[in-house]
Motif scaffolding. Structure first.
Motif, mmCIF file in Angstrom:
data_model
loop_
_atom_site.group_PDB
_atom_site.id
_atom_site.type_symbol
_atom_site.label_atom_id
_atom_site.label_comp_id
_atom_site.label_asym_id
_atom_site.label_seq_id
_atom_site.Cartn_x
_atom_site.Cartn_y
_atom_site.Cartn_z
ATOM 1 N N VAL A 139 12.641 6.083 -7.018
ATOM 2 C CA VAL A 139 13.932 6.758 -6.811
ATOM 3 C C VAL A 139 14.459 6.596 -5.388
ATOM 4 O O VAL A 139 15.648 6.806 -5.139
ATOM 5 N N SER A 140 13.620 6.234 -4.444
ATOM 6 C CA SER A 140 14.093 6.074 -3.062
ATOM 7 C C SER A 140 14.719 4.705 -2.828
ATOM 8 O O SER A 140 15.474 4.510 -1.865
ATOM 9 N N GLN A 141 14.433 3.739 -3.702
ATOM 10 C CA GLN A 141 15.007 2.403 -3.574
ATOM 11 C C GLN A 141 16.463 2.402 -4.036
ATOM 12 O O GLN A 141 16.914 3.312 -4.727
ATOM 13 N N ALA A 178 0.829 -1.203 0.000
ATOM 14 C CA ALA A 178 0.000 0.000 0.000
ATOM 15 C C ALA A 178 0.868 1.259 0.000
ATOM 16 O O ALA A 178 0.636 2.194 -0.772
ATOM 17 N N GLU A 179 1.888 1.272 0.860
ATOM 18 C CA GLU A 179 2.776 2.437 0.957
ATOM 19 C C GLU A 179 3.961 2.352 0.006
ATOM 20 O O GLU A 179 4.692 3.321 -0.161
ATOM 21 N N ARG A 180 4.145 1.171 -0.593
ATOM 22 C CA ARG A 180 5.269 0.934 -1.499
ATOM 23 C C ARG A 180 6.593 1.252 -0.811
ATOM 24 O O ARG A 180 7.437 1.973 -1.332
ATOM 25 N N ASN A 181 6.742 0.675 0.375
ATOM 26 C CA ASN A 181 7.927 0.923 1.173
ATOM 27 C C ASN A 181 8.130 -0.238 2.136
ATOM 28 O O ASN A 181 7.423 -1.237 2.071
ATOM 29 N N LEU A 182 9.070 -0.085 3.042
ATOM 30 C CA LEU A 182 9.361 -1.125 4.019
ATOM 31 C C LEU A 182 8.247 -1.247 5.045
ATOM 32 O O LEU A 182 7.826 -0.253 5.638
ATOM 33 N N ASP A 183 7.777 -2.469 5.245
ATOM 34 C CA ASP A 183 6.796 -2.743 6.301
ATOM 35 C C ASP A 183 7.582 -3.005 7.587
ATOM 36 O O ASP A 183 7.723 -4.151 8.020
ATOM 37 N N THR A 191 13.200 -6.058 -3.844
ATOM 38 C CA THR A 191 12.402 -4.825 -3.778
ATOM 39 C C THR A 191 13.216 -3.550 -3.961
ATOM 40 O O THR A 191 12.670 -2.517 -4.354
ATOM 41 N N GLY A 192 14.509 -3.579 -3.629
ATOM 42 C CA GLY A 192 15.306 -2.361 -3.656
ATOM 43 C C GLY A 192 15.103 -1.481 -2.439
ATOM 44 O O GLY A 192 15.682 -0.397 -2.349
ATOM 45 N N VAL A 193 14.309 -1.931 -1.477
ATOM 46 C CA VAL A 193 14.018 -1.149 -0.271
ATOM 47 C C VAL A 193 14.958 -1.578 0.851
ATOM 48 O O VAL A 193 15.039 -2.762 1.181
ATOM 49 N N ASP A 194 15.656 -0.618 1.442
ATOM 50 C CA ASP A 194 16.569 -0.902 2.549
ATOM 51 C C ASP A 194 16.126 -0.176 3.806
ATOM 52 O O ASP A 194 15.623 0.952 3.731
ATOM 53 N N GLY A 222 19.987 0.187 -5.627
ATOM 54 C CA GLY A 222 20.483 -0.939 -6.399
ATOM 55 C C GLY A 222 19.728 -1.184 -7.684
ATOM 56 O O GLY A 222 18.954 -0.358 -8.154
ATOM 57 N N MET A 223 19.947 -2.366 -8.248
ATOM 58 C CA MET A 223 19.439 -2.668 -9.572
ATOM 59 C C MET A 223 17.996 -3.183 -9.571
ATOM 60 O O MET A 223 17.388 -3.278 -10.641
ATOM 61 N N PHE A 224 17.446 -3.495 -8.399
ATOM 62 C CA PHE A 224 16.088 -4.026 -8.347
ATOM 63 C C PHE A 224 15.099 -3.000 -7.813
ATOM 64 O O PHE A 224 15.439 -2.174 -6.967
ATOM 65 N N SER A 225 13.879 -3.057 -8.319
ATOM 66 C CA SER A 225 12.832 -2.135 -7.878
ATOM 67 C C SER A 225 11.486 -2.834 -7.926
ATOM 68 O O SER A 225 11.110 -3.401 -8.957
ATOM 69 N N ASN A 226 10.775 -2.794 -6.814
ATOM 70 C CA ASN A 226 9.379 -3.227 -6.836
ATOM 71 C C ASN A 226 8.557 -2.013 -7.247
ATOM 72 O O ASN A 226 8.417 -1.058 -6.492
ATOM 73 N N ILE A 227 8.025 -2.041 -8.472
ATOM 74 C CA ILE A 227 7.319 -0.854 -8.964
ATOM 75 C C ILE A 227 5.871 -0.796 -8.490
ATOM 76 O O ILE A 227 5.176 0.184 -8.740
ATOM 77 N N GLY A 228 5.408 -1.861 -7.800
ATOM 78 C CA GLY A 228 4.125 -1.782 -7.125
ATOM 79 C C GLY A 228 2.910 -2.074 -7.980
ATOM 80 O O GLY A 228 1.842 -1.515 -7.742
ATOM 81 N N LEU A 229 3.044 -2.954 -8.965
ATOM 82 C CA LEU A 229 1.905 -3.330 -9.806
ATOM 83 C C LEU A 229 1.274 -4.617 -9.300
ATOM 84 O O LEU A 229 1.914 -5.429 -8.639
#
Length: 401
Positions: free
Chosen positions: A341-343, A151-156, A183-186, A345-352
């Motif tokens: 842009v906040s994630q 939902a927030e497209r970020n770290l839970d 996910t690319g989220v740290d 490295g090479m991976f990104s969860n774009i949230g689809l």
């Protein structure tokens, strides 16, 4: 009837399945955002390989069972910092492994065989091979901790802490040191401190996976900060390193496994156990790639050249992320795209959603896994407009539930 008739079907690795579908697709618009393309062969690597080819002193002899010390020690010092007290105190050992995956397998087998550990925790979502790696090593109980907040497209972060609070004592927790895959989220440094405090209180064992040091932010010290912080807290732990992404040595399968202990007297026995495991797996590790990494990490001139390559790769990824966000914003694509842009490295969860991913694969020939975690390196100036327009179309035409 064949002896093998009773063997059941094992579903293929999703990324390899996507790659196969991509290769069989005849569309001129097809784009691979899964495994993605050909890695850059770094100029410093070419230079070293050319020099090695002309060096008659280099032989093709067997490597020592734990790998050459020149490689192992340099890799561990890059991870922990050259002046880390654990070196002077003799609280560290290392083993060359078959890239990061092999280091994880070797470490898991050590923990299972020598300490009888059975429970391990991976993030949700996580790198797909973690469960198979640890279960094959003798672990029996695979658990997940919440990580991605769709939902927030970020770290839970709240969910992550709640799940680790409920973990049994002596559970192994696999943590990505930087550029979380997929996910690319740290976590922030403050969040890492909370994670360390929680794991210390619950007596959980950290097993770091550091596959992107330097590649994630362009700063190797920043990328390994969580590992170094856990050491300051007095943790005993394992850390797997890989040199596929940051040195472009995907095919050489060069990795390193570092063990940190509190009592140096236990290390001789640990070395014998790791030697026994390596002997049973593959006898000795490959020497060619280890020599390349050793040259890079031990020669100040080559190291400086490599740092330039690292910064260039990191910059390119950040610029690609910014370009994708800007194009989605300019199209007026519903939702916020700040997470792109906040994630790191090479991976990104774009949230689809899975249906939106299915639309991209089947209708627009854009290949990405069901969890919508893409490889940013698959984007470039030639295809980013097409991808952004396809994402926009998916968001406005396909339900996200």
């Amino acid at each position: 009837m064949s002896l093998f008739s009773s063997i059941g079907y094992e579903p293929p690795y999703e990324y390899l399945e996507l790659r196969k579908a991509y290769e069989e697709d005849n569309s001129s618009d097809k784009i691979d955002l899964g495994l993605s393309g050909q890695p850059w062969v770094l100029p410093v690597i070419r230079k070293i390989e050319q020099a090695m080819a002309l060096d008659d002193a280099l032989k093709k002899e067997y490597c020592e069972i734990l790998g050459p010390e020149s490689f192992r020690n340099a890799a561990t010092k890059m991870l922990l910092g050259e002046n880390n007290p654990v070196f002077k105190e003799g609280k560290v050992m290392n083993v060359q492994a078959l890239s990061g995956s092999g280091a994880l397998r070797l470490g898991a087998a050590f923990l299972s065989r020598c300490l009888n550990m059975k429970d391990f925790y991976i993030s949700s979502p996580s790198y797909p091979s973690y469960p198979a790696t640890f279960l094959a090593a003798g672990f029996t109980n695979c658990h997940t901790y919440r990580y991605w907040d769709s939902a927030e497209r970020n770290l839970d972060f709240k969910g992550m802490k709640e799940d680790l609070e409920n973990a049994p004592e002596d559970s192994v927790v696999i943590l990505n040191a930087c550029a979380h895959n997929p996910t690319g989220v740290d976590p922030t440094q403050e969040q890492w401190k909370e994670i360390a405090h929680l794991m210390e209180c619950k007596k959980l064992f950290p097993f770091f996976d550091c596959a992107c040091q330097g590649f994630a932010t362009g700063d190797p010290e920043k990328d390994s900060w969580p590992v170094r912080y856990f050491i300051t807290r007095g943790f005993e732990m394992l850390c797997a390193q890989a040199f596929s992404k940051n040195l472009g040595l995907y095919s050489e399968r060069i990795g390193n496994l570092t063990l940190i202990v509190n009592d140096p007297s236990v290390l001789p026995n640990c070395r014998t156990q790791f030697s026994s495991l390596v002997d049973g797996f593959y006898l000795t590790p490959p020497l060619y790639g280890a020599r390349i990494v050793s040259y890079v990490l031990n020669d100040p001139v080559l190291f400086s050249e490599w740092m330039g390559h690292i910064k260039e790769m990191s910059r390119r990824i950040k610029e690609t992320r910014a370009a994708l966000k800007a194009k989605l914003d300019s199209l007026g694509t519903p939702g916020t795209w700040n997470h792109v842009v906040s994630q790191n490295g090479m991976f990104s969860n774009i949230g689809l959603s899975e249906l939106q991913v299915k639309f991209l694969v089947e209708q627009r020939h854009i290949y990405l896994p069901r969890n919508s975690c893409i490889n940013i390196c698959g984007l470039n100036a030639k295809n980013i407009d097409y991808v952004a327009n396809a994402i926009h179309e998916a968001v406005i035409t396909v339900p996200d539930n």
